[in-house]
Design a protein around this motif. Structure first.
Motif, PDB file in Angstrom:
ATOM      1  N   PHE A   1       0.494  -0.999  -0.430  1.00 23.17           N
ATOM      2  CA  PHE A   1      -0.228  -0.306   0.162  1.00 23.17           C
ATOM      3  C   PHE A   1       0.537   0.934   0.017  1.00 23.17           C
ATOM      4  N   THR A   2       1.849   0.907   0.809  1.00 19.99           N
ATOM      5  CA  THR A   2       3.000   2.708   0.738  1.00 19.99           C
ATOM      6  C   THR A   2       3.631   2.990  -0.619  1.00 19.99           C
ATOM      7  N   GLU A   3       4.058   1.395  -1.018  1.00 18.97           N
ATOM      8  CA  GLU A   3       4.044   1.524  -3.061  1.00 18.97           C
ATOM      9  C   GLU A   3       2.907   1.996  -3.347  1.00 18.97           C
ATOM     10  N   ALA A   4       1.731   1.350  -3.924  1.00 24.40           N
ATOM     11  CA  ALA A   4       0.519   1.779  -4.740  1.00 24.40           C
ATOM     12  C   ALA A   4       0.459   3.323  -4.283  1.00 24.40           C
ATOM     13  N   ILE A   5       0.671   3.935  -3.085  1.00 20.02           N
ATOM     14  CA  ILE A   5       0.223   5.592  -2.783  1.00 20.02           C
ATOM     15  C   ILE A   5       1.224   5.685  -3.147  1.00 20.02           C
ATOM     16  N   THR A   6       2.556   5.809  -2.782  1.00 22.66           N
ATOM     17  CA  THR A   6       3.805   6.195  -3.934  1.00 22.66           C
ATOM     18  C   THR A   6       3.914   6.870  -5.170  1.00 22.66           C
ATOM     19  N   VAL A   7       3.655   6.017  -6.288  1.00 15.07           N
ATOM     20  CA  VAL A   7       3.151   5.674  -7.157  1.00 15.07           C
ATOM     21  C   VAL A   7       2.210   6.825  -7.950  1.00 15.07           C
ATOM     22  N   ASN A   8       1.015   5.859  -7.249  1.00 17.31           N
ATOM     23  CA  ASN A   8      -0.215   6.946  -7.849  1.00 17.31           C
ATOM     24  C   ASN A   8      -0.494   8.229  -7.304  1.00 17.31           C
ATOM     25  N   GLY A   9       0.485   9.437  -6.973  1.00 13.79           N
ATOM     26  CA  GLY A   9       0.338  10.449  -7.286  1.00 13.79           C
ATOM     27  C   GLY A   9       1.395  11.012  -8.416  1.00 13.79           C
ATOM     28  N   PRO A  10       2.310  10.958  -8.304  1.00 10.13           N
ATOM     29  CA  PRO A  10       2.830  10.884  -9.754  1.00 10.13           C
ATOM     30  C   PRO A  10       1.760  10.712 -11.163  1.00 10.13           C
ATOM     31  N   GLU A  11       1.350   9.692 -10.630  1.00 12.16           N
ATOM     32  CA  GLU A  11       0.631   9.295 -12.439  1.00 12.16           C
ATOM     33  C   GLU A  11      -0.148   9.794 -11.752  1.00 12.16           C
ATOM     34  N   GLN A  12      -0.726  10.391 -11.635  1.00  9.05           N
ATOM     35  CA  GLN A  12      -2.345  11.298 -11.695  1.00  9.05           C
ATOM     36  C   GLN A  12      -2.006  12.748 -12.321  1.00  9.05           C
ATOM     37  N   LEU A  13      -0.582  13.127 -11.424  1.00  6.71           N
ATOM     38  CA  LEU A  13       0.165  14.336 -12.131  1.00  6.71           C
ATOM     39  C   LEU A  13      -0.382  14.569 -13.650  1.00  6.71           C
ATOM     40  N   GLY A  14       1.252  13.580 -13.703  1.00 13.36           N
ATOM     41  CA  GLY A  14       1.277  13.401 -15.304  1.00 13.36           C
ATOM     42  C   GLY A  14       0.420  12.545 -15.897  1.00 13.36           C
ATOM     43  N   ASN A  15      -0.760  12.392 -15.625  1.00 14.23           N
ATOM     44  CA  ASN A  15      -2.155  11.649 -16.450  1.00 14.23           C
ATOM     45  C   ASN A  15      -1.459  10.272 -17.214  1.00 14.23           C
ATOM     46  N   ILE A  16      -0.700   9.249 -16.495  1.00 17.07           N
ATOM     47  CA  ILE A  16       0.181   8.456 -17.235  1.00 17.07           C
ATOM     48  C   ILE A  16      -0.878   7.454 -17.029  1.00 17.07           C
ATOM     49  N   GLN A  17      -1.367   6.541 -18.051  1.00 17.14           N
ATOM     50  CA  GLN A  17      -2.310   6.297 -17.942  1.00 17.14           C
ATOM     51  C   GLN A  17      -1.064   4.017 -17.566  1.00 17.14           C
TER      52      GLN A  17
ATOM     53  N   GLU B   1       9.756  14.740 -14.721  1.00 19.65           N
ATOM     54  CA  GLU B   1       9.315  16.314 -13.943  1.00 19.65           C
ATOM     55  C   GLU B   1       7.989  15.964 -13.298  1.00 19.65           C
ATOM     56  N   LEU B   2       8.265  16.278 -11.561  1.00 21.71           N
ATOM     57  CA  LEU B   2       6.420  16.641 -11.230  1.00 21.71           C
ATOM     58  C   LEU B   2       5.994  17.233 -11.913  1.00 21.71           C
ATOM     59  N   PRO B   3       4.710  18.001 -12.680  1.00 23.36           N
ATOM     60  CA  PRO B   3       4.435  19.049 -13.050  1.00 23.36           C
ATOM     61  C   PRO B   3       4.008  20.083 -11.803  1.00 23.36           C
ATOM     62  N   LYS B   4       4.035  21.518 -12.282  1.00 25.00           N
ATOM     63  CA  LYS B   4       4.233  22.189 -11.576  1.00 25.00           C
ATOM     64  C   LYS B   4       2.173  22.432 -10.656  1.00 25.00           C
ATOM     65  N   GLN B   5       1.636  21.402  -9.727  1.00 29.81           N
ATOM     66  CA  GLN B   5       0.734  21.040  -9.461  1.00 29.81           C
ATOM     67  C   GLN B   5       0.554  20.579  -8.207  1.00 29.81           C
ATOM     68  N   GLU B   6      -0.528  20.651  -7.420  1.00 29.76           N
ATOM     69  CA  GLU B   6      -0.145  20.231  -6.015  1.00 29.76           C
ATOM     70  C   GLU B   6      -1.743  19.030  -5.932  1.00 29.76           C
ATOM     71  N   LEU B   7      -1.322  18.095  -4.934  1.00 30.41           N
ATOM     72  CA  LEU B   7      -2.404  17.071  -5.169  1.00 30.41           C
ATOM     73  C   LEU B   7      -2.697  16.382  -4.073  1.00 30.41           C
ATOM     74  N   TYR B   8      -3.567  15.736  -4.037  1.00 34.61           N
ATOM     75  CA  TYR B   8      -4.059  14.729  -2.313  1.00 34.61           C
ATOM     76  C   TYR B   8      -4.532  13.599  -2.890  1.00 34.61           C
ATOM     77  N   VAL B   9      -3.733  12.298  -2.624  1.00 35.99           N
ATOM     78  CA  VAL B   9      -4.549  11.327  -4.009  1.00 35.99           C
ATOM     79  C   VAL B   9      -4.133  10.360  -1.516  1.00 35.99           C
ATOM     80  N   ARG B  10      -5.516   9.450  -2.105  1.00 34.17           N
ATOM     81  CA  ARG B  10      -5.154   8.115  -1.207  1.00 34.17           C
ATOM     82  C   ARG B  10      -5.527   6.890  -1.359  1.00 34.17           C
ATOM     83  N   VAL B  11      -5.306   5.767  -0.676  1.00 38.04           N
ATOM     84  CA  VAL B  11      -5.861   4.847  -1.051  1.00 38.04           C
ATOM     85  C   VAL B  11      -6.882   4.141   0.197  1.00 38.04           C
TER      86      VAL B  11
END
Length: 393
Positions: A77-93, A320-330
Motif C-alpha cells: 500500500f505504501t508503494e501504491a500510494i507513492t506511484v499513484n500520486g505522480p501517475e495522476q499528476l502526469g496523467n499516466i495510463q 519532472e513532476l508538473p507544477k501542481q498540487e494533489l492529494y491522493v489516497r488509498v
C-alpha cells in the motif's frame, strides 16, 4: 495530567516504550486510581526517521525502497500510494494487466496485515494459540510475494505506470491454492475465537466509539466501519480496477473492540473474493507503460566524465513532476493512507506530506481508555491497530 495534583494517592505508570504489548515503540503515561484509568498520555517520536524530508530530496524511483518502512506490515500500500500520486499528476495510463496485478498484491498485503493484527491482538488479551496460527498463513502469503518480487517484506515492486516484473510461471496456480486453503483457515479462526466466552468478555462493549465521535476525530478504516459507516475508498474513489469486482463493504454498528475484530475478519474473506476474481479475469498485455521511461531522460554522459565516473554510468528513468498540487489516497488495512504532493517542474517533489491512518486513529486512545480498567488499555490499543513506523515516520 492536571488531576494528579489534586489527590496524592494516584499512581503514574509508564507503559512502554519497550513494553511487549505496545505494537512498537509507543510510550503511554497512565494515571491510575487503583485499577481504574484516570488519564492516559501517548508519547510519540521514538521511531522518527524524517521520511517526508527524504522524499523531497529523491526522485520517485529512488524513494520507492524507503516507503515500505512506513507501514512495514502492509508494504504494497505504501508503494501504491507513492506511484499513484505522480501517475495522476502526469496523467499516466496504467495497463490493464498491471492494474489487475496491483489489486492482487494489495489484497494479499491486506490479508497479511490483518493476520499480523489478529495474532498479537489475541496475545494481548491472553490467547496465545491464534498467534502461532496466523504465522502459518502469513508465511504462505510471503512465499507468494517472494516468488513474484524477490523479497518477502520490502518488495520495491510497484513502478510509475505499472509494476516491476510480470507474474512468474505457476504463480497464479499457487495463488488459487492459497485462496482455497485460506478460506478454511478463516473458518478455523472464527470457530476458535468468535464465540469464545472469555474473548467476548474482554472485547464486548470495550472501547466504544459512536458515529458522531468517529466523524469528529477523522477516523478511518475498520475504526470507521465498525461504528456503522459504510465508507471504503475502494468503492468511493474507484482507484485501480476495483469497480470491476463484486464484493461487499464490511461494517458493524456497535463500535466496540468486538465490532472492529468482526470487520477485519470479514475484510479478509472479501479480499479473497477480489483476488479470485482478479486471477480469473487477469488480462494479457504489458505489465508496465514503457512510454514513460522516455520522459525527460538526461543526456547520456560522455565516457570518463565526472558524472560517468562518480554519479551513474546510466541514468535511471525519471520525469519532472508538473507544477501542481494533489492529494491522493488509498484504502490501506488500517485506514485512509494519503499523500499531499506538490510538484515544481523538477524530478524531486517540492512537498511530500504523508497522511498515515495509524497516527489519526491513535488520537482517540486517551478518550477511549479513561474510566476503563488497566487491562482494557491493551484491548483498546490492539483493536485500533497501529504501526509506529507510519505514526512517527
Amino acid at each position: 495530567m492536571n488531576i494528579s495534583t489534586k489527590r496524592k494517592d494516584f499512581m503514574i505508570v509508564n507503559m512502554g516504550p519497550h513494553h511487549p504489548s505496545m505494537h512498537g515503540v509507543l510510550r503511554l503515561i497512565v494515571t491510575l486510581d487503583g485499577e481504574d484509568v484516570i488519564d492516559c498520555e501517548p508519547i510519540l517520536g521514538y521511531l522518527h526517521r524524517g521520511m517526508e524530508k527524504i522524499a523531497e530530496n529523491r526522485t520517485i524511483i529512488q524513494y520507492l525502497p524507503y516507503v515500505t518502512r512506513w507501514d512495514y506490515l502492509a508494504t504494497m500500500f505504501t508503494e501504491a500510494i507513492t506511484v499513484n500520486g505522480p501517475e495522476q499528476l502526469g496523467n499516466i495510463q496504467v495497463p490493464k494487466r498491471a492494474s489487475y496485478i496491483r489489486v492482487i498484491m494489495l489484497e494479499l498485503s491486506r490479508i497479511a496485515s490483518h493476520l499480523l493484527w489478529l495474532g498479537p491482538f489475541m496475545a494481548d488479551i491472553g490467547a496465545q494459540t491464534p498467534f502461532f496460527y496466523i504465522f502459518r498463513e502469513r508465511e504462505l502469503i510471503y512465499d507468494l510475494f517472494e516468488a513474484a518480487t524477490g523479497m518477502r517484506m520490502m518488495h520495491n515492486f510497484f513502478r510509475i505506470g505499472g509494476v516491476a516484473t510480470d507474474l512468474p510461471y505457476g504463480w497464479i496456480d499457487k495463488c488459487y491454492d492459497f485462496c482455497d486453503y485460506f478460506l478454511t483457515s478463516i473458518a478455523e479462526y472464527q470457530k476458535l475465537i468468535t464465540r469464545n466466552p472469555i474473548f467476548l468478555e474482554r472485547v464486548e462493549g470495550v472501547g466504544v466509539v459512536d458515529v458522531k465521535e468517529v466523524i469528529n476525530w477523522g477516523l478511518s478504516g475498520p475504526m470507521l466501519r465498525a461504528s456503522g459507516i459504510q465508507w471504503d475508498l475502494r468503492k468511493v474513489d474507484n482507484y485501480e480496477c476495483y469497480e470491476e469486482f463484486h464484493w461487499e463493504v464490511q461494517w458493524q454498528k456497535e463500535g466496540d473492540s468486538l465490532a472492529r475484530y468482526l470487520v477485519r475478519i470479514g475484510e479478509m474473506i472479501e479480499s479473497i473474493k477480489i483476488i479470485q476474481q482478479a486471477l480469473e479475469g487477469l488480462p494479457g498485455g504489458p505489465y508496465e507503460n514503457l512510454e514513460i521511461r522516455c520522459f525527460d531522460r538526461e543526456k547520456e554522459p560522455e565516457w570518463n566524465e565526472f558524472e560517468y565516473r562518480f554519479i551513474s554510468k546510466k541514468s535511471s528513468p525519471s520525469f519532472e513532476l508538473p507544477k501542481q498540487e494533489l492529494y491522493v489516497r488509498v484504502e490501506a488495512p488500517k485506514g485512509e493512507l494519503g499523500i499531499f504532493l506538490i510538484g515544481d517542474q523538477n524530478g524531486f517533489p517540492w512537498r511530500w506530506k504523508i497522511h498515515p491512518p495509524g497516527f489519526i486513529n491513535l488520537q482517540i486512545l486517551p478518550q477511549l481508555v479513561k474510566r476503563m480498567k488497566l487491562a482494557d488499555i491493551m484491548t483498546i490499543l490492539g483493536s485500533i491497530d497501529i504501526i509506529m513506523g507510519e505514526v512517527d515516520r
